[in-house]
Design a protein around this motif. Structure first.
Motif, PDB file in Angstrom:
ATOM      1  N   MET A  76     -25.281 -98.991  59.333  1.00 20.30           N
ATOM      2  CA  MET A  76     -25.271 -99.634  60.580  1.00 20.30           C
ATOM      3  C   MET A  76     -24.539 -98.858  61.584  1.00 20.30           C
ATOM      4  SD  MET A  76     -23.312-103.324  58.988  1.00 20.30           S
ATOM      5  CE  MET A  76     -22.872-103.989  60.758  1.00 20.30           C
ATOM      6  N   GLY A  77     -24.905 -98.992  62.827  1.00 19.66           N
ATOM      7  CA  GLY A  77     -24.040 -98.419  63.716  1.00 19.66           C
ATOM      8  C   GLY A  77     -24.746 -97.319  64.796  1.00 19.66           C
ATOM      9  N   PRO A  78     -26.081 -96.743  64.227  1.00 15.73           N
ATOM     10  CA  PRO A  78     -26.794 -95.758  65.054  1.00 15.73           C
ATOM     11  C   PRO A  78     -27.443 -96.097  66.444  1.00 15.73           C
ATOM     12  CG  PRO A  78     -27.968 -95.995  63.018  1.00 15.73           C
ATOM     13  CD  PRO A  78     -26.726 -97.054  62.902  1.00 15.73           C
ATOM     14  N   GLY A  79     -27.843 -97.683  66.347  1.00 15.55           N
ATOM     15  CA  GLY A  79     -28.656 -98.047  67.280  1.00 15.55           C
ATOM     16  C   GLY A  79     -28.368 -97.553  68.798  1.00 15.55           C
ATOM     17  N   VAL A  80     -27.073 -97.726  69.157  1.00 11.71           N
ATOM     18  CA  VAL A  80     -26.790 -97.386  70.786  1.00 11.71           C
ATOM     19  C   VAL A  80     -26.618 -95.959  70.579  1.00 11.71           C
ATOM     20  CG1 VAL A  80     -25.134 -97.476  72.628  1.00 11.71           C
ATOM     21  CG2 VAL A  80     -25.777 -99.726  70.941  1.00 11.71           C
ATOM     22  N   PRO A  81     -25.991 -95.377  69.969  1.00 15.84           N
ATOM     23  CA  PRO A  81     -25.496 -93.859  69.802  1.00 15.84           C
ATOM     24  C   PRO A  81     -27.071 -93.002  69.855  1.00 15.84           C
ATOM     25  CG  PRO A  81     -24.479 -94.356  67.996  1.00 15.84           C
ATOM     26  CD  PRO A  81     -24.843 -95.604  68.660  1.00 15.84           C
ATOM     27  N   LEU A 137     -32.551-101.820  69.648  1.00 12.90           N
ATOM     28  CA  LEU A 137     -32.379-103.051  69.047  1.00 12.90           C
ATOM     29  C   LEU A 137     -31.254-103.159  67.994  1.00 12.90           C
ATOM     30  CD1 LEU A 137     -36.359-103.387  68.621  1.00 12.90           C
ATOM     31  CD2 LEU A 137     -35.137-104.702  70.199  1.00 12.90           C
ATOM     32  N   VAL A 138     -30.224-103.970  68.563  1.00 13.61           N
ATOM     33  CA  VAL A 138     -29.043-103.820  67.690  1.00 13.61           C
ATOM     34  C   VAL A 138     -28.569-105.234  67.313  1.00 13.61           C
ATOM     35  CG1 VAL A 138     -26.787-102.876  67.646  1.00 13.61           C
ATOM     36  CG2 VAL A 138     -28.643-101.607  69.000  1.00 13.61           C
ATOM     37  N   GLY A 139     -28.074-105.151  66.240  1.00 12.69           N
ATOM     38  CA  GLY A 139     -27.341-106.722  65.540  1.00 12.69           C
ATOM     39  C   GLY A 139     -25.924-107.099  66.302  1.00 12.69           C
ATOM     40  N   ASP A 140     -25.515-108.058  66.182  1.00 21.81           N
ATOM     41  CA  ASP A 140     -24.182-108.278  66.692  1.00 21.81           C
ATOM     42  C   ASP A 140     -23.131-107.542  65.986  1.00 21.81           C
ATOM     43  OD1 ASP A 140     -24.719-110.353  65.046  1.00 21.81           O
ATOM     44  OD2 ASP A 140     -23.944-111.901  66.091  1.00 21.81           O
ATOM     45  N   GLY A 141     -23.318-107.633  64.540  1.00 20.47           N
ATOM     46  CA  GLY A 141     -22.298-106.695  63.857  1.00 20.47           C
ATOM     47  C   GLY A 141     -22.288-105.414  63.995  1.00 20.47           C
ATOM     48  N   ALA A 142     -23.629-104.911  64.252  1.00 18.90           N
ATOM     49  CA  ALA A 142     -23.534-103.453  64.749  1.00 18.90           C
ATOM     50  C   ALA A 142     -22.955-103.226  66.013  1.00 18.90           C
ATOM     51  CB  ALA A 142     -24.867-102.716  64.518  1.00 18.90           C
ATOM     52  N   MET A 143     -22.873-104.146  67.105  1.00 23.33           N
ATOM     53  CA  MET A 143     -22.375-103.985  68.138  1.00 23.33           C
ATOM     54  C   MET A 143     -21.200-103.964  68.008  1.00 23.33           C
ATOM     55  SD  MET A 143     -24.618-103.274  70.752  1.00 23.33           S
ATOM     56  CE  MET A 143     -23.545-103.417  72.079  1.00 23.33           C
ATOM     57  N   GLN A 144     -20.675-104.891  67.197  1.00 20.57           N
ATOM     58  CA  GLN A 144     -19.057-104.953  67.098  1.00 20.57           C
ATOM     59  C   GLN A 144     -18.414-103.794  66.222  1.00 20.57           C
ATOM     60  OE1 GLN A 144     -17.868-108.903  65.615  1.00 20.57           O
ATOM     61  NE2 GLN A 144     -19.131-110.112  67.095  1.00 20.57           N
ATOM     62  N   MET A 145     -19.435-103.271  65.450  1.00 17.99           N
ATOM     63  CA  MET A 145     -18.741-102.005  64.696  1.00 17.99           C
ATOM     64  C   MET A 145     -18.696-100.799  65.584  1.00 17.99           C
ATOM     65  SD  MET A 145     -20.558-100.522  61.260  1.00 17.99           S
ATOM     66  CE  MET A 145     -19.935-101.726  60.204  1.00 17.99           C
ATOM     67  N   ASN A 146     -19.865-100.442  66.286  1.00 23.47           N
ATOM     68  CA  ASN A 146     -19.862 -99.400  67.019  1.00 23.47           C
ATOM     69  C   ASN A 146     -20.525 -99.292  68.434  1.00 23.47           C
ATOM     70  OD1 ASN A 146     -19.085 -97.815  65.019  1.00 23.47           O
ATOM     71  ND2 ASN A 146     -21.177 -97.084  64.399  1.00 23.47           N
ATOM     72  N   GLY A 147     -21.320-100.243  68.759  1.00 24.46           N
ATOM     73  CA  GLY A 147     -22.057-100.394  69.888  1.00 24.46           C
ATOM     74  C   GLY A 147     -21.407-100.833  71.136  1.00 24.46           C
ATOM     75  N   LEU A 148     -20.688-101.703  70.948  1.00 28.25           N
ATOM     76  CA  LEU A 148     -19.554-102.051  72.254  1.00 28.25           C
ATOM     77  C   LEU A 148     -18.876-100.898  72.967  1.00 28.25           C
ATOM     78  CD1 LEU A 148     -18.202-105.645  71.163  1.00 28.25           C
ATOM     79  CD2 LEU A 148     -19.747-105.155  73.242  1.00 28.25           C
ATOM     80  N   ALA A 149     -18.228-100.125  72.036  1.00 28.26           N
ATOM     81  CA  ALA A 149     -17.578 -98.973  72.561  1.00 28.26           C
ATOM     82  C   ALA A 149     -18.496 -97.904  73.136  1.00 28.26           C
ATOM     83  CB  ALA A 149     -16.622 -98.101  71.320  1.00 28.26           C
ATOM     84  N   GLU A 150     -19.501 -97.802  72.410  1.00 31.97           N
ATOM     85  CA  GLU A 150     -20.550 -96.782  73.064  1.00 31.97           C
ATOM     86  C   GLU A 150     -21.074 -97.123  74.383  1.00 31.97           C
ATOM     87  OE1 GLU A 150     -19.425 -94.511  71.519  1.00 31.97           O
ATOM     88  OE2 GLU A 150     -20.711 -92.841  72.189  1.00 31.97           O
TER      89      GLU A 150
END
Ligand SMILES: Cc1ncc(C[n+]2csc(CCOP(=O)(O)OP(=O)(O)O)c2C)c(N)n1
Ligand SMILES: [Mg+2]
Length: 601
Positions: free
Chosen positions: A420-425, A442-455
């Motif tokens: 999980m987590g590479p979508g945004v980076p 294309l990113v799930g909300d879990g992955a956004m909360q894990m990494n995507g929001l910060a990125e």
């Protein structure tokens, strides 16, 4: 001032053509950061929010540019944070050079603050090359070898530079005993195939009546050759996940992805072929390949370490994909009987209609959208030069099975680590590789909360530097770790364990707006087309926050999980059953097939 070790490190990176380094600061690399200031920020230091993101950005950059990605982190915690991204590079065969700091040589072995045994830490992930610079004369060789090994092995490598070494005056290796001079650059041979092996391959392929080709990322540079060979043989072509962008899905004989995340025509192609040609793929799931004994099989791969496994191949040819297929082509008979090709093409055409019909089946829950529709509408609106990343989660399924690759589109995800987590980076890495092309994550909300929001903060920091500012993050906002929820239902026969699976709902659109990004909220399928159109209108990066229905199972119709077999049979029997399973009442339908599944509301 400009002849410190750190200055030489940066200058050598620039000599290798490195334009940017993804990183995060810390006193273990203060010497390097000072050099960066002196060098006028050349190569460009790209500030991620977290070292794992810096590593993912380097991986994404490398995947989409074909050049090594470079990341930098401080000693101890910074170095540890890099690991997951570097493993992603290792498992997906991507060249990445990591440069990390270490405590001063005088403190090493003294349990000093932030002192971690970095060679041991990186020994697994960077086993191809991990070295500590102890004296200036080791440079530039350490840098040069790091690049050559990373490219040669298509793997991550690591150079550890203690903080005091960064500040030493640079001394070049001399013409003396125990000195290792070095030089820049490398030109690669073309791995030409063995002529006899090519002849044998042609015999096998010519004898086949129903040829299937399986391509992976190793065939990406051989697109024309794959198409020519497929045409000669009247073959269908299935694509492994990392090779999804090898061929356009507009080609009528391309059956799409294969495997658990694959399509029905790919499954049928494999189940019904009599000959299999695998090119540049190490696709591991044998159950999605022909039964043993059903097909005569040949593999072509550049890497002798990867060849010959996964299937009992009759012939394993180590060679560059393009060179091998070019050599093969004139030896292949042109098929006069096109029955098999037509059968494949009919299945493909039917499949895309099924995809459309599934996408057009609306969720029965007000304020929620069928996630398949998100990707369906994306396929209609996406520019043909876009680069797409998908995260691990249900989005990987929709990306793999439903996104229609066209033109020069590129796409990737964490194929083998499936982290999980590479979508945004990855999308950020793509924008540094090709600032003139649109990127979509294309990113799930879990992955956004894990990494995507910060990125997204990194996106906000850099987007104005990109000549085409379009970076679109589409979030599947289902308040659930949906992929795992469905895996538990299918594989464990277990209901959703709410404590681990439900996610707090946050406004991704609201967060994006607070960063000055364009933000769009979608709660009805009719809004999707306009949302993608707005996102692809030139302007600024966009976050599309799509409220999606968690009751649409990402698990494929032909899943071979034992407990899913009956579902698979029913769904393969006819499309209407398949549509029935995904529409209203899905839980009841699945429970019919899976008596062990209890209602989880
Ligand atoms: C780092 C990491 N942690 C956990 C997992 C296991 N995992 C795979 S998919 C998934 C759920 C992802 O949820 P979300 O991002 O919301 O996507 P969804 O499936 O809901 O669309 C989890 C927990 C993983 N692959 N990687
Ligand atoms: Mg989710």
């Amino acid at each position: 001032m400009k002849n410190k070790v750190a200055d030489v490190v940066l200058a050598r990176l620039a000599d290798w053509g490195v334009e940017q380094v993804f990183g995060y600061a810390g006193d273990g690399i203060n010497g390097l950061l000072g050099a960066w200031g002196r060098a006028g920020n050349v190569p460009k230091f790209v500030q991620a929010r977290h070292e794992e993101m810096a590593a993912f950005e380097a991986v994404g950059f490398s995947k989409f540019s074909g050049r090594p990605g470079v990341c930098v982190a401080t000693s101890g915690p910074g170095a540890i944070h890099l690991l997951n991204g570097l493993y992603d590079a290792l498992l997906d065969h991507v060249p990445v050079v990591a440069i990390v700091g270490q405590t001063s040589r005088s403190a090493m072995g003294g349990s000093y603050q932030q002192e971690v045994d970095l060679v041991t830490l990186f020994k697994d992930v960077c086993h191809h090359f991990v070295q500590v610079a102890m004296v200036p004369e080791q440079l530039p060789n350490l840098i040069d070898r790091a690049f050559r090994v990373a490219m040669g092995e298509r793997a991550p490598v690591c150079i550890i530079i203690p903080s005091d070494v960064q500040d030493l005056t640079y001394e070049a290796p001399t013409h003396a005993f125990k000195m290792v001079p070095s030089s820049l650059g490398i030109s690669w041979p073309t791995s030409a195939p063995d002529a006899q092996a090519i002849e044998r391959a042609a015999e096998i392929l010519n004898a086949g009546e129903r040829v299937a080709i399986l391509v992976g990322q190793g065939a990406r540079h051989a697109r024309r050759q794959v198409m020519d060979v497929a045409d000669r043989l009247g073959a269908g072509v299935a694509k492994a996940l990392l090779g999804k962008d090898v061929l356009s899905d507009d080609l009528p004989y391309v059956t799409g992805s294969i495997g658990l995340l694959g399509t029905r025509p790919s499954y049928k192609l494999m189940m019904e072929c009599d000959t299999l040609l695998t090119v540049g793929s190490s696709f591991p799931y044998t159950q999605f390949m022909p039964e043993f004994g059903q097909a005569r099989a040949i593999q072509i791969d550049l890497d002798p370490k990867q060849i010959g496994m996964r299937y009992p191949y009759e012939l394993n040819i180590v060679a560059d994909a393009g060179a091998a297929l070019d050599a093969l082509l004139p030896l292949l008979d042109i098929r006069t009987d096109t029955t098999w090709r037509h059968q494949v093409e009919k299945g493909v055409a039917h499949w895309w209609k099924t995809v459309e019909r599934r996408a057009m089946t609306d969720s029965d829950k007000p304020g929620m959208v069928n996630p398949m529709r998100v990707v369906w509408e994306l396929s209609q609106q996406i520019p043909e030069n876009a680069i797409v990343s998908a995260d691990s989660g249900s989005s990987a399924n929709w990306y793999a099975r439903h996104l229609k690759m066209r033109g020069e589109m590129r796409g990737s995800l964490s194929g083998n680590l499936a982290t999980m987590g590479p979508g945004v980076p990855y999308a950020i890495g793509a924008k540094f590789a090709h600032p003139d092309r649109p990127a979509v994550a294309l990113v799930g909300d879990g992955a956004m909360q894990m990494n995507g929001l910060a990125e997204l903060i990194t996106v906000a920091k850099y987007w104005e530097e990109w000549s085409d500012p379009r970076l679109v993050v589409a979030i599947l906002h289902n308040n659930d770790l949906n992929q795992v929820t469905w895996e538990m239902r299918a594989m464990e026969g277990a209901p959703k364990f709410v404590e681990s699976q439900s996610l707090p709902s946050v406004s991704y659109a609201g967060f994006a707006a607070s960063l000055g990004l364009r933000s769009i909220e979608v709660t009805e399928s009719a809004q999707l087309k306009g949302a993608w159109q707005a996102a692809f209108a030139v302007g600024r990066p966009t976050v599309i926050d799509v409220y999606t229905d968690p009751d649409v199972p990402p698990i494929p119709p032909h899943a071979t999980f034992d407990q899913m077999k009956d579902v698979a049979k029913a769904m393969l029997a006819g499309d209407d059953d398949a549509v029935g399973v995904i529409r209203t009442g899905i839980k009841q339908k699945v429970q019919e097939f899976l008596p062990g599944v209890k209602s989880d509301g």
